[in-house]
Design an enzyme around this catalytic site. Structure first.
Site, PDB file in Angstrom:
ATOM      1  CB  CYS A 380       1.756   7.486  -6.888  1.00 52.78           C
ATOM      2  SG  CYS A 380       0.703   7.398  -8.333  1.00 52.78           S
ATOM      3  CG  HIS A 513       4.511   3.767  -8.368  1.00 52.65           C
ATOM      4  ND1 HIS A 513       4.087   3.556  -7.083  1.00 52.65           N
ATOM      5  CD2 HIS A 513       3.431   4.176  -9.055  1.00 52.65           C
ATOM      6  CE1 HIS A 513       2.804   3.827  -6.992  1.00 52.65           C
ATOM      7  NE2 HIS A 513       2.375   4.197  -8.186  1.00 52.65           N
ATOM      8  CD  GLU A 515       7.214   2.355  -5.650  1.00 45.85           C
ATOM      9  OE1 GLU A 515       7.694   3.465  -5.946  1.00 45.85           O
ATOM     10  OE2 GLU A 515       5.996   2.158  -5.494  1.00 45.85           O
TER      11      GLU A 515
HETATM   12  N1  GLN Z   1      -5.277   6.959  -6.543  1.00 43.97           N
HETATM   13  C1  GLN Z   1      -4.381   7.804  -7.233  1.00 43.97           C
HETATM   14  C2  GLN Z   1      -4.665   7.851  -8.715  1.00 43.97           C
HETATM   15  O1  GLN Z   1      -5.287   6.988  -9.256  1.00 43.97           O
HETATM   16  C3  GLN Z   1      -2.937   7.426  -6.990  1.00 43.97           C
HETATM   17  C4  GLN Z   1      -2.583   6.052  -7.446  1.00 43.97           C
HETATM   18  C5  GLN Z   1      -1.287   5.541  -6.886  1.00 43.97           C
HETATM   19  O2  GLN Z   1      -0.813   6.024  -5.864  1.00 43.97           O
HETATM   20  N2  GLN Z   1      -0.704   4.544  -7.519  1.00 43.97           N
HETATM   21  O3  GLN Z   1      -4.236   8.763  -9.383  1.00 43.97           O
END
Ligand code: GLN
Length: 537
Positions: A380, A513, A515
């Site tokens: 992400c 994600h 995970e």
């Molecule tokens: N801050 C970033 C966004 O909002 C990534 C968010 C995250 O890593 N879950 O896109």
């Protein structure tokens, strides 16, 4: 009709209610029953989505896009049943629903009160959205006696009275401390905690005693006598060597057997503990280790990256290697230290994150991984940082950045305004922060012959998202020309979901994600492949 099992905690928090509930769920499921596990959190936030990991640890995301308590991660990992939005509720959500209803005049002029309105809403949650489950296990966050948890305790008392004792069971988890100075196990805190619970109208049917040492029969008898629980229902849980041993330990203590006996049920199938035995053995046996650096803002905080830590261990289980997590705080990672701090690692992982603090350290580490061909996984925010690093140092766009962090940058990462979900256009916002990100399961189409396709062995995948920003798709061609491939895209081809580098053995960034979907009994392919690459680095 489902049977309801309520799990409360006493004496202190962090005794492992989540793990106990998850283990019990596994044992019942393994014996042929359909199980659901739920969590009620007594705080006033509508969900943990807006809370800092310092406060709450990881925010776990479900398939259907709920931002929930990390205990739901334990439930999923132990039962392999995907949780839903309807499996987690907070006091904040309950009050928010009630106040909305009140504003619409739905209470028909009545005074809205904790009893019956709040307790009714809690009872609705407990029995809502279930179909043919045999067991619904509901864990109540916090500790009995907290002001916040009172309405929940009252609601489960009423609930049990309504459905009947033959359909409801109370489990209370307490601490039985061992005093080193007097070499004694003390049952008094348990007695007091059960007394507190009884003063709220709940007589526990099973008491689980968390203890450092095995509890002698005499002390068990004392707990049984004072807490009014039969001796076989005083179940001890002694600290396990790894969490994967918990289902085995609860089985040995006959927790599942006592639960089935209480409901006058028999096992439908023989319980299968073999997978947990294998995993425990593999995790505990000393063998080769591989060092993986995790670079993030909250690395020193236990539970801030819970699912990620677990997924990496799962990758280690699959590769028969112990994963040693080298936690590096991103804001302490200055560019000149990168080489020194990363010299002994065989893999670099940048997890999800929010906000500017520590981003330059992350970008320097990515630069190091890219140039030295060290296996790299960006999750992400980690993927977004990898795109920025590439734009700055390969495409030579010095001001490349994310509009989340710098409004004046050249936005290779931009605010996500709208996206498609099952053919419907959804509008994003960053005005209201709760629940407004791109959340939950989305499909990605994988490019033929890409590394990612080889890893997943599939053309299309579904993974869980939680982010507001997205790689700006106006620049994709210039990235591709220089060797950054967008090997996974949203089905409408608008949103880059996965990046990989052409001239690097293992460099992958994912906008989602992975995970959250890794299981000890079924490690996620991306983590398995990452650890494998690190093993041979
Ligand atoms: N801050 C970033 C966004 O909002 C990534 C968010 C995250 O890593 N879950 O896109």
């Amino acid at each position: 009709m489902a049977r309801f099992i309520f799990v409360t905690g006493g004496v202190v928090s962090s005794l492992g209610k989540g793990l106990s509930s998850a283990s019990l769920a596994y044992l019942l499921k393994s014996q042929g029953y359909k199980v659901r596990v739920r969590k009620m959190d007594p705080y006033l936030n509508v969900d943990p989505g807006t809370m800092s990991p310092f406060q709450h640890g990881e925010v776990f995301v479900t398939d259907d896009g709920a931002e929930t308590d990390l205990d739901l991660g334990h439930y999923e990992r132990f039962t392999n049943i995907s949780s839903k939005k309807s499996d987690n509720i907070t006091t904040g959500k309950i009050y928010s629903d009630i106040i909305q209803k009140e504003r619409k005049g739905k209470y028909l002029g009545k005074t809205v009160q904790v009893i019956p309105h709040v307790t009714d809403r809690i009872k609705e949650f407990i029995k809502g959205d279930i179909t043919n489950e045999d067991f619904v296990i509901c864990e109540i966050g916090g500790t009995v006696g907290d002001i916040e948890s009172l309405p929940f305790v009252e609601a489960i008392r009423q609930f049990s009275n309504e459905v009947g004792k033959n359909k409801s069971l109370f489990i209370h988890l307490t601490l039985v401390p061992f005093l080193k100075s007097s070499d004694e196990i003390k049952t008094k805190p348990t007695q007091h905690s059960v007394k507190e619970l009884r003063s709220l109208g709940i007589q526990p049917d099973i008491v689980i005693c968390r203890s450092q040492k095995s509890i002698p029969l005499d002390q068990k008898k004392k707990i049984s006598l004072f807490c009014n629980v039969s001796i076989e229902n005083v179940i001890e849980t002694v600290d396990v060597r790894t969490i994967y041993e918990a289902p085995i330990s609860f089985y040995n203590e006959k927790l599942d057997k006592q639960v089935l006996k209480y409901f006058k049920l028999r096992a439908r199938k023989k319980v299968n503990l073999l997978p947990w035995k294998k995993i425990t053995k593999s995790v505990l046996s000393k063998k080769r280790t591989v060092n993986i650096a995790i670079i993030g803002k909250y690395v020193n905080l236990k539970d801030a990256y819970k699912s990620l830590d677990e997924a990496l261990i799962h990758g280690g289980i699959r590769n028969n290697i112990k994963v040693n997590l080298v936690r590096i705080e991103s804001d302490k990672l200055k560019p000149f230290q990168v080489k020194k701090l990363l010299k002994n690692v065989s893999g670099i992982l940048i997890p999800g994150g929010f906000g500017k603090r520590g981003t330059e350290g992350k970008i320097s580490a990515i630069n190091y991984a890219r140039k030295h061909k060290i296996p790299f996984l960006g999750i992400c925010f980690g993927m977004q940082m990898a795109v920025i690093e590439f734009a700055r140092n390969v495409l030579k766009i010095k001001k490349a950045g994310s509009s989340e962090l710098d409004k004046k940058c050249y936005p290779v990462i931009g605010l996500l305004n709208e996206w498609n979900k099952n053919g419907k256009l959804i509008k994003g916002t960053n005005i209201d922060l709760g629940g407004t990100m791109r959340l939950g399961l989305y499909e990605a189409k994988l490019r033929h012959n890409s590394l990612i396709q080889k890893i997943y062995k599939s053309k299309s995948i579904f993974e869980r998202h939680r982010h507001r920003y997205e790689v700006n798709n106006q620049f994709l061609n210039s990235f591709e020309k220089k060797g950054m491939l967008f090997s996974g895209m949203s089905p409408d081809n608008k949103l880059p979901e996965i990046i990989e580098l052409k001239n690097h053995p293992w460099f992958i960034g994912v906008q989602f994600h992975p995970e959250f979907k890794s299981r000890p009994l079924n490690p996620h392919p991306l983590f398995s492949s990452f650890i494998k690459a690190a093993k041979f680095y």
